[in-house]
Design an enzyme around this catalytic site. Structure first.
Site: not given
Length: 928
Positions: A148, A195, A304, A310, A295
């Site tokens: 998007p 998406e 991490d 992350n 997904e």
């Protein structure tokens, strides 16, 4: 033999019997499967069809392998990822395809994330097919990430007309599918765009044109692979009321041919599984389409693994951050899709379950070189060219300040279904467990972590209870006691307040304190003073621009309805410069139900940040504030507020604010960390419990500050000041042989502090012993009384009053003072008065000493002795009964409720300390 191989052999045996014309035995109706014992609890998923999809998108795999990442099976043996996934009952592979994911000038320099073009997608597809998986081909129709707000046209199509772009998309789809089909890839489904929210695809916006592109992709699939291969479309944000219904209507109105409507669903951002079922069911039943989740994911840890931050650093508490929570998150999405009626829900795909670190954070530079070389991270710096083709694009040595994306490694490693070393987590077994259910010992799954946002200076009010959830699906409210003091929060920042529930479970609350906004508010009409200008309103019960209850100005957005309702308001903010931004708003209201939800959110690209809030009462304004969101080159942020409320719930929204996050002032925690090190190095065994308690309290405050995400410098300095004072006030234990639980520890410690007793000091260590159970000698008693009551200017006579005490004796001065004050007369002997300095003092003599030292106060002998072993004719009966009356002595109470004084027993040193302590405090200071 692996389970999937056993199933395949059984299937082939049945087919062989049928082909030979032999009767195939009728299968008995399967008995209901019982849940299996496991390390995690996974409730059975009901309603999964025969061809149910347990899919995964692991498109980064080739680059990961090129960077040296390896995988193991559940037994810890080195294994091929495809085989490990297949043995875990993953039966579909979703493979993304980019047109030209590399520099135009140098195809060896890929953009990253696998740099998956048609050739690499084919290689992945062949391996998936060999592992027994079917393949979903996911065309992005872009040279790199399409999502998007970022649906960039492939560079080869950049100058095409609309008709030319339709043909180019068709041709590219046909060519890629023919290549994969010729290589033997078992293609079962093809996804037209990734998406493509709002219908944007291949650099084209507006349904009037994009429908043609969707249709071209669909025709390419049908023409190349026939009707048996399904055509899918893919959208996101199912939590937005009416969005999927609008999209599906556009597809239907414009005659786009497809079979499966697919949704992204991340529980961090996309609402509840129940809402997912509802919106997918509407499409399935209205348009007779199959539906699936393309997904999904969840975190097993917030750690991490490779030095790249992350993508998900905190969660909304929907599930715990654990392997158990990860499995439940996947299971609930499976059930949400399976709940779509008439078998129209066909399955789910886990996104990048194996995107692991190429090395630990400590080797970041080496990791970065691998990400650059192999494209095994989110993006290489070469991807700058993808974002900035009209400008300089990428060039060697480009400074990070000019980057359009966060280049580096995997921000997804904490959402993988493998640990950082490549060993599968038990959450990968969710597909197996979901068929029968699995049961683990009942444990706490999660403890709700509330989030409270306030402006600097506003009072922080934390909830009095939190929800505790268990791995068997049950939950309960438990009261919580917050242990950290809110007064420690001093200034803007993000703080973690710790607490404990009534059952003893650790709980945390996040407190976000915002300073005054600095910088431009990018929200148009943020306080609704211009009505609904700039805002899109959805759902029911919301009035934008009303005059009721504004926080500022004269207008606000108000919500209320006499029946259950949902609403949303949304604004698309464009032209936002790349950077970090934070959304906040003002909210107030009441009458919300226990299960009502309200939140504000900001979305940019594939990322969404959300801040839930509650209604605390009329004019009790909350300030929900999201975590910062990274805005990339597309420059689009969708600002949103939404609520799902029960009948009668009401409230107001006002003063939305989207501002750039100011550069964080680097905190100086050096001094505080040094003080913590100093405090932790104290020899605790040598210090008094009281001073240790003060130090420990200061350490708790220090840990609160240091463990908070972004405390203010004032909070750091306040903690440092308290710890400095605590260390300065540290006191050593007076005596090493007086334990903390000694009944007379307080009295003995007072004796040392008052300078009455020093004990026996080791000349080497400087440590002292009190020897509390040793009897006290008469000379030492004289010294104690002199130090308590004597005159420092007293001069002893040159002639001793006692024949057994020489003027050169250690305690001669104190003994002489005792005689002069008539506190002791000693024993008369033919040779003269004796003091007997080394003899232990008896309890009756101690009573006499203290009575005389008090000045022989008036005291009436009782009619009956309070002690069975002290008659009223006893030499010291008067003094002993005074000791009881003044509270200096209590004696021993027996089981028959009678008291003994034991007058002839020697006085131990600890009892002497108690006598003197009470004598000083209850007699001398009280003036008794």
């Amino acid at each position: 033999m692996p389970r999937r191989t056993q199933l395949a052999v059984a299937s082939m045996a049945t087919a062989a019997l049928a082909a030979a014309g032999m009767a195939v035995p009728a299968a008995a109706a399967p008995a209901p499967a019982a849940p299996i014992e496991a390390g995690i609890t996974v409730p059975q998923v009901t309603g999964m069809g025969e061809d149910w999809i347990n899919g995964a998108d692991f498109s980064s795999i080739l680059s990961l392998e090129e960077s040296g990442v390896t995988f193991q099976d559940f037994e810890g043996n080195d294994a091929d990822l495809f085989e490990v996934l297949a043995d875990a009952e993953v039966n579909w592979a979703r493979i993304r395809v980019w047109n030209e994911p590399f520099l135009e000038s140098d195809p060896t320099k890929g953009y990253g994330a696998g740099s998956v073009d048609a050739d690499r997608a084919t290689e992945i597809g062949v391996r998936a097919t060999e592992a027994g998986m079917r393949v979903l081909v996911n065309f992005h129709y872009s040279d790199f990430w399409a999502h998007p707000g970022q649906q960039y046209v492939p560079r080869a199509w950049a100058d095409t007309t609309h008709e030319e772009r339709i043909q180019a998309l068709y041709d590219y789809t046909v060519d890629t599918l023919e290549q994969m089909d010729a290589a033997g890839v078992d293609i079962g489904m093809v996804q037209i765009g990734n998406e493509t929210t709002s219908g944007e695809i291949a650099g084209t916006r507006g349904w009037a044109q994009t429908a043609d592109l969707f249709d071209a992709g669909s025709r390419a699939v049908r023409d190349t692979l026939g009707e048996d291969v399904k055509v899918a479309v893919h959208f996101t944000n199912p939590e937005r009321a009416g969005q999927y219904a609008s999209v599906a209507k556009e597809l239907d109105t414009r005659g786009v041919d497809y079979d499966v409507f697919m949704s992204s669903y991340y529980a961090f951002w996309h609402g509840t599984p129940e809402n997912l079922t509802n919106v997918l069911s509407q499409i399935a039943t209205t348009y007779d389409k199959e539906v699936a989740v393309a997904e999904t994911s969840w975190v097993s840890t917030l750690e991490d693994g490779d030095g790249t931050p992350n993508s998900v650093k905190s969660t909304n508490g929907a599930y715990s951050t654990s392997v158990q929570g990860q499995a439940l998150a996947v299971r609930d999405v499976m059930q949400a899709v399976a709940n779509v009626p008439d078998g129209k829900g066909i399955g789910t795909f886990y996104w990048e379950p194996a995107w692991l670190p190429v090395g630990p954070p400590e080797t970041f530079d080496e990791n970065f070189a691998l990400w650059q070389r192999d494209g095994s991270g989110w993006a290489t710096t070469y991807a700058q060219d993808f974002y900035d083709r009209t400008g300089p694009g990428w060039y060697e040595g480009m400074p990070a300040s000019e980057w359009k994306d966060v280049y580096g490694g995997s921000g997804w490693d904490n959402q993988a279904l493998f640990d950082f070393s490549g060993k599968p987590l038990e959450s990968l077994r969710v597909y197996e467990y979901a068929r029968t259910g699995s049961i683990a010992p009942r444990e706490v799954e999660s403890v709700e972590s509330p989030r409270v946002s306030v402006l600097a200076g506003e009072a922080v009010v934390l909830p009095t209870s939190v929800q505790v959830s268990y791995n068997d699906g049950t939950s309960e409210q438990q009261t919580v006691e917050w242990s950290d003091e809110l007064a420690w929060i001093d200034g803007a920042g993000t703080y973690t307040v710790r607490g404990t529930t009534q059952a003893g479970y650790a709980a945390t609350a996040t407190v976000v304190v915002r300073g005054e906004n600095q910088g431009t508010n990018l929200v148009t009409n943020p306080g609704f003073e211009s009505g609904n200008t700039g805002w899109t309103v959805g759902g029911a019960g919301i009035t934008v621009g009303g005059t009721e209850n504004p926080f500022a100005g004269t207008r606000s957005a108000n919500f209320y309805r006499g029946s259950a309702y949902s609403f949303s308001i949304e604004q698309r903010v464009e032209g936002v410069a790349p950077g970090r931004y934070q959304l906040s708003a003002k909210a107030q209201g009441g009458a919300a139900g226990a299960n009502d939800t309200l939140s504000i959110s900001a979305q940019s690209g594939i990322s969404t940040v959300r801040a839930p809030f509650t209604l605390q009462g009329w004019q009790v304004w909350q300030t929900p504030t999201t975590d910062p969101i990274n805005v990339g080159a597309d420059g689009v942020v969708v600002v949103r507020a939404e609520g799902t409320l029960s009948s009668g719930a009401w409230g107001s929204l006002d003063e939305f604010s989207l501002v750039a996050v100011q550069d964080e002032v680097e905190l100086d925690t050096t001094a505080l960390e040094g003080l913590v090190t100093q405090a932790e190095a104290l020899d605790r065994a040598t210090l008094t419990p009281e001073s240790l308690a003060v130090v420990d309290a200061a350490l708790v405050r220090a840990s609160f500050v240091l463990e908070s995400e972004t405390p203010s410098q004032a909070s750091v300095d306040g903690a440092a000041a308290q710890l400095t004072a605590a260390l300065a006030a540290v006191e050593r234990r007076a005596f090493t042989d007086v334990a903390d639980d000694n009944v007379f520890r307080t009295e003995i410690t007072w004796l040392a502090k008052a300078g009455i007793s020093t004990g026996w000091v080791d000349p080497v260590t400087g440590e002292a012993e009190f020897r509390p159970l040793a009897p006290i000698a008469r000379d030492a008693m004289a010294a104690f009384l002199f130090r308590l009551l004597g005159d420092d200017e007293y001069t002893a006579p040159t002639v001793s009053p006692f024949v057994d005490v020489a003027t050169s004796d250690q305690f001669y001065r104190e003994i002489a003072w005792l005689s002069e004050k008539s506190i002791s007369t000693g024993w008369a002997t033919p040779a003269g008065a004796e003091f007997r300095p080394l003899a232990p003092i008896a309890r009756d003599a101690m009573a006499a000493f203290l009575y005389r030292a008090a000045g022989e106060p008036e005291h009436e002998l009782p009619a009956v002795s309070p002690f069975v072993d002290v008659s009223l004719t006893n030499q010291f009966a008067h003094e002993i009964t005074w000791m009881l009356e003044s509270g200096v002595a209590t004696g021993w109470v027996g089981n028959d409720n009678t008291s003994e004084y034991k007058p002839l027993n020697s006085v131990a040193r600890d009892a002497m300390a108690a006598f003197l302590f009470r004598f000083h405090h209850d007699v001398m200071e009280a003036g008794v």
